[in-house]
Design a protein around this motif. Structure first.
Motif, PDB file in Angstrom:
ATOM      1  N   LEU A 159       0.852 -10.893  -0.686  1.00  0.00           N
ATOM      2  CA  LEU A 159       0.029 -10.603   0.490  1.00  0.00           C
ATOM      3  C   LEU A 159       0.420  -9.269   1.118  1.00  0.00           C
ATOM      4  CD1 LEU A 159      -0.149 -14.131   2.181  1.00  0.00           C
ATOM      5  CD2 LEU A 159      -1.903 -12.999   0.813  1.00  0.00           C
ATOM      6  N   SER A 160       1.721  -9.016   1.213  1.00  0.00           N
ATOM      7  CA  SER A 160       2.193  -7.758   1.787  1.00  0.00           C
ATOM      8  C   SER A 160       1.749  -6.567   0.947  1.00  0.00           C
ATOM      9  CB  SER A 160       3.717  -7.786   1.907  1.00  0.00           C
ATOM     10  OG  SER A 160       4.205  -6.565   2.415  1.00  0.00           O
ATOM     11  N   GLU A 161       1.890  -6.691  -0.359  1.00  0.00           N
ATOM     12  CA  GLU A 161       1.488  -5.601  -1.257  1.00  0.00           C
ATOM     13  C   GLU A 161      -0.019  -5.385  -1.214  1.00  0.00           C
ATOM     14  OE1 GLU A 161       1.915  -4.342  -5.995  1.00  0.00           O
ATOM     15  OE2 GLU A 161       2.509  -6.332  -5.308  1.00  0.00           O
ATOM     16  N   ASN A 162      -0.768  -6.481  -1.160  1.00  0.00           N
ATOM     17  CA  ASN A 162      -2.227  -6.363  -1.122  1.00  0.00           C
ATOM     18  C   ASN A 162      -2.694  -5.660   0.150  1.00  0.00           C
ATOM     19  OD1 ASN A 162      -4.970  -7.159  -2.158  1.00  0.00           O
ATOM     20  ND2 ASN A 162      -5.000  -8.234  -0.206  1.00  0.00           N
ATOM     21  N   ALA A 163      -2.057  -5.968   1.282  1.00  0.00           N
ATOM     22  CA  ALA A 163      -2.429  -5.310   2.539  1.00  0.00           C
ATOM     23  C   ALA A 163      -2.150  -3.812   2.469  1.00  0.00           C
ATOM     24  CB  ALA A 163      -1.670  -5.945   3.701  1.00  0.00           C
ATOM     25  N   ALA A 164      -0.987  -3.443   1.933  1.00  0.00           N
ATOM     26  CA  ALA A 164      -0.620  -2.026   1.855  1.00  0.00           C
ATOM     27  C   ALA A 164      -1.558  -1.254   0.931  1.00  0.00           C
ATOM     28  CB  ALA A 164       0.825  -1.897   1.369  1.00  0.00           C
ATOM     29  N   ILE A 165      -1.919  -1.859  -0.198  1.00  0.00           N
ATOM     30  CA  ILE A 165      -2.811  -1.181  -1.146  1.00  0.00           C
ATOM     31  C   ILE A 165      -4.237  -1.126  -0.613  1.00  0.00           C
ATOM     32  CG2 ILE A 165      -3.837  -1.350  -3.447  1.00  0.00           C
ATOM     33  CD1 ILE A 165      -1.216  -2.515  -4.438  1.00  0.00           C
ATOM     34  N   SER A 166      -4.681  -2.205   0.016  1.00  0.00           N
ATOM     35  CA  SER A 166      -6.072  -2.291   0.470  1.00  0.00           C
ATOM     36  C   SER A 166      -6.395  -1.259   1.551  1.00  0.00           C
ATOM     37  CB  SER A 166      -6.373  -3.699   0.984  1.00  0.00           C
ATOM     38  OG  SER A 166      -6.323  -4.641  -0.067  1.00  0.00           O
ATOM     39  N   VAL A 167      -5.459  -1.006   2.476  1.00  0.00           N
ATOM     40  CA  VAL A 167      -5.753  -0.022   3.526  1.00  0.00           C
ATOM     41  C   VAL A 167      -5.885   1.378   2.926  1.00  0.00           C
ATOM     42  CG1 VAL A 167      -4.742  -1.355   5.417  1.00  0.00           C
ATOM     43  CG2 VAL A 167      -3.281   0.182   4.095  1.00  0.00           C
ATOM     44  N   GLN A 168      -5.101   1.668   1.886  1.00  0.00           N
ATOM     45  CA  GLN A 168      -5.224   2.963   1.217  1.00  0.00           C
ATOM     46  C   GLN A 168      -6.567   3.069   0.494  1.00  0.00           C
ATOM     47  OE1 GLN A 168      -3.184   5.457   1.565  1.00  0.00           O
ATOM     48  NE2 GLN A 168      -1.510   4.390   2.609  1.00  0.00           N
ATOM     49  N   GLU A 169      -6.965   1.996  -0.170  1.00  0.00           N
ATOM     50  CA  GLU A 169      -8.252   1.996  -0.860  1.00  0.00           C
ATOM     51  C   GLU A 169      -9.408   2.074   0.133  1.00  0.00           C
ATOM     52  OE1 GLU A 169      -8.152  -1.520  -3.222  1.00  0.00           O
ATOM     53  OE2 GLU A 169      -7.013  -0.579  -4.853  1.00  0.00           O
ATOM     54  N   ALA A 170      -9.239   1.443   1.297  1.00  0.00           N
ATOM     55  CA  ALA A 170     -10.286   1.500   2.315  1.00  0.00           C
ATOM     56  C   ALA A 170     -10.455   2.918   2.846  1.00  0.00           C
ATOM     57  CB  ALA A 170      -9.955   0.542   3.460  1.00  0.00           C
ATOM     58  N   VAL A 171      -9.349   3.630   3.036  1.00  0.00           N
ATOM     59  CA  VAL A 171      -9.432   5.027   3.472  1.00  0.00           C
ATOM     60  C   VAL A 171     -10.208   5.853   2.452  1.00  0.00           C
ATOM     61  CG1 VAL A 171      -8.073   7.135   3.816  1.00  0.00           C
ATOM     62  CG2 VAL A 171      -7.391   5.023   4.934  1.00  0.00           C
ATOM     63  N   PHE A 172      -9.932   5.626   1.181  1.00  0.00           N
ATOM     64  CA  PHE A 172     -10.651   6.349   0.133  1.00  0.00           C
ATOM     65  C   PHE A 172     -12.149   6.051   0.199  1.00  0.00           C
ATOM     66  CE2 PHE A 172     -12.445   6.458  -4.173  1.00  0.00           C
ATOM     67  CZ  PHE A 172     -12.176   7.770  -4.527  1.00  0.00           C
ATOM     68  N   SER A 173     -12.514   4.778   0.380  1.00  0.00           N
ATOM     69  CA  SER A 173     -13.926   4.389   0.428  1.00  0.00           C
ATOM     70  C   SER A 173     -14.627   4.969   1.652  1.00  0.00           C
ATOM     71  CB  SER A 173     -14.050   2.860   0.429  1.00  0.00           C
ATOM     72  OG  SER A 173     -13.535   2.305  -0.757  1.00  0.00           O
ATOM     73  N   ILE A 174     -13.967   4.906   2.812  1.00  0.00           N
ATOM     74  CA  ILE A 174     -14.571   5.447   4.033  1.00  0.00           C
ATOM     75  C   ILE A 174     -14.700   6.964   3.936  1.00  0.00           C
ATOM     76  CG2 ILE A 174     -14.313   5.689   6.526  1.00  0.00           C
ATOM     77  CD1 ILE A 174     -15.050   2.880   5.627  1.00  0.00           C
ATOM     78  N   MET A 195       7.730 -19.800  -5.122  1.00  0.00           N
ATOM     79  CA  MET A 195       6.288 -19.642  -4.914  1.00  0.00           C
ATOM     80  C   MET A 195       5.990 -18.999  -3.565  1.00  0.00           C
ATOM     81  SD  MET A 195       3.613 -21.212  -3.081  1.00  0.00           S
ATOM     82  CE  MET A 195       4.153 -22.888  -2.779  1.00  0.00           C
ATOM     83  N   ILE A 196       6.697 -19.426  -2.517  1.00  0.00           N
ATOM     84  CA  ILE A 196       6.469 -18.877  -1.180  1.00  0.00           C
ATOM     85  C   ILE A 196       6.847 -17.396  -1.129  1.00  0.00           C
ATOM     86  CG2 ILE A 196       7.254 -18.977   1.216  1.00  0.00           C
ATOM     87  CD1 ILE A 196       7.520 -22.020   0.866  1.00  0.00           C
ATOM     88  N   VAL A 197       8.000 -17.058  -1.718  1.00  0.00           N
ATOM     89  CA  VAL A 197       8.439 -15.657  -1.722  1.00  0.00           C
ATOM     90  C   VAL A 197       7.450 -14.784  -2.485  1.00  0.00           C
ATOM     91  CG1 VAL A 197      10.218 -14.075  -2.543  1.00  0.00           C
ATOM     92  CG2 VAL A 197      10.873 -16.211  -1.430  1.00  0.00           C
ATOM     93  N   GLN A 198       7.008 -15.245  -3.635  1.00  0.00           N
ATOM     94  CA  GLN A 198       6.054 -14.471  -4.433  1.00  0.00           C
ATOM     95  C   GLN A 198       4.722 -14.315  -3.710  1.00  0.00           C
ATOM     96  OE1 GLN A 198       5.912 -16.589  -8.182  1.00  0.00           O
ATOM     97  NE2 GLN A 198       7.582 -15.378  -9.052  1.00  0.00           N
ATOM     98  N   LEU A 199       4.276 -15.371  -3.034  1.00  0.00           N
ATOM     99  CA  LEU A 199       3.012 -15.301  -2.301  1.00  0.00           C
ATOM    100  C   LEU A 199       3.102 -14.300  -1.158  1.00  0.00           C
ATOM    101  CD1 LEU A 199       0.158 -16.340  -1.723  1.00  0.00           C
ATOM    102  CD2 LEU A 199       1.173 -18.180  -0.372  1.00  0.00           C
ATOM    103  N   GLU A 200       4.200 -14.328  -0.411  1.00  0.00           N
ATOM    104  CA  GLU A 200       4.363 -13.395   0.700  1.00  0.00           C
ATOM    105  C   GLU A 200       4.443 -11.952   0.197  1.00  0.00           C
ATOM    106  OE1 GLU A 200       7.759 -14.769   2.840  1.00  0.00           O
ATOM    107  OE2 GLU A 200       6.598 -16.229   4.011  1.00  0.00           O
ATOM    108  N   MET A 201       5.128 -11.735  -0.917  1.00  0.00           N
ATOM    109  CA  MET A 201       5.191 -10.391  -1.499  1.00  0.00           C
ATOM    110  C   MET A 201       3.807  -9.929  -1.938  1.00  0.00           C
ATOM    111  SD  MET A 201       8.709 -10.634  -3.755  1.00  0.00           S
ATOM    112  CE  MET A 201       8.382  -9.042  -4.520  1.00  0.00           C
TER     113      MET A 201
END
Length: 268
Positions: free
Chosen positions: A40-55, A32-38
């Motif tokens: 969160l890491s994936e969400n951060a990487a995807i979110s910054v790309q999506e934020a660039v698109f929105s801005i 559970m801990i490994v999956q949660l950390e993966m």
């Protein structure tokens, strides 16, 4: 002596049952801990790309407003100021439009400082976060400069539209938008005493078109909090699995013990 041996044997059985019961609990928590950390890491990487698109989309709208006003640049202010004001009114995201001739701001739809805007036109920047003019109440603004042949247009908008784009990511991730040494995020900007915490799973993305950077990360302690919450949800199920596993092993031990007694009785 026999009692001591039996007690030792039962103690070993008890330790074995405890160990067997804990294996699915501990392994389940680790997974559970490994999956949660993966996640969160994936969400951060995807979110910054999506934020660039929105801005980028928000800045594209400012670019379109500048293109619309560019044909007016170079014309006498008294003839085009009313048109500039009408264009500002027609777009709620705009604060003002300012015409530039030979890198000098000379006509604005609002009472903006032309000297201040001229310095921005001379800076070579296309987009900047501005804390407002020195002689006015501090407001975080976005200045966008579109340059033509000897003329140009500066579009000024309130930075809240960029903050609204960042607010669209409501998942615990802190997104920070940087223009050089100035930044904005959901709950503040570069005028604050310190930056927000983004120490966990920090990710970066860069806008090739407008030259800004988006940083995304979770505040210190966020991962531990998520682990605790997930643990409270999954722990009862894991404990149940551990109990069932221990019970199966215990029944197997009882059968083995009974079989051993029968074999001993048969030999006797």
């Amino acid at each position: 002596m026999l009692k001591i041996l039996n007690a030792g044997y039962r103690l070993r059985e008890l330790l074995l049952l405890i160990t067997v019961g804990l294996v699915p609990v501990i392994s389940g928590l680790l997974v559970m801990i490994v999956q949660l950390e993966m996640k969160l890491s994936e969400n951060a990487a995807i979110s910054v790309q999506e934020a660039v698109f929105s801005i980028d989309q928000a800045l594209n709208r400012m670019h379109e407003a500048a293109q619309r006003a560019l044909p007016l640049a170079g014309k006498p202010c008294e003839k085009v100021k009313g048109i500039l004001q009408d264009q500002v009114v027609s777009r709620s995201v705009l604060r003002s439009l300012t015409l530039v001739d030979d890198s000098e701001a000379y006509c604005s739809s609002a009472s903006d400082s032309l000297e201040y805007l001229s310095s921005f036109a001379l800076s070579g920047q296309q987009v900047e976060l501005s804390h407002g003019q020195p002689d006015s109440r501090p407001k975080l603004l976005v200045n966008f400069y579109l340059q033509g042949k000897g003329v140009g247009v500066i579009v000024t908008a309130y930075a809240i539209q960029l903050r609204n784009e960042l607010d669209g990511f409501q998942d615990g991730l802190t997104l920070l938008l940087e223009f050089d040494d100035r930044y904005i995020w959901s709950n503040g900007d570069s005028r604050d005493a310190q930056r927000p915490s983004q120490s966990e799973f920090l990710a970066h993305a860069f806008s090739a078109r407008y030259g800004y950077r988006v940083k995304g990360g979770y505040a210190q302690g966020f991962t531990a909090q998520e682990i605790r919450q997930s643990m409270l949800q999954i722990l009862p199920s894991l404990v149940l699995v551990g109990i069932v596993t221990g019970s199966i092993v215990y029944l197997a031990l009882l059968r083995a013990r009974a079989h051993g007694r029968k074999s001993a009785a048969a030999r006797a």
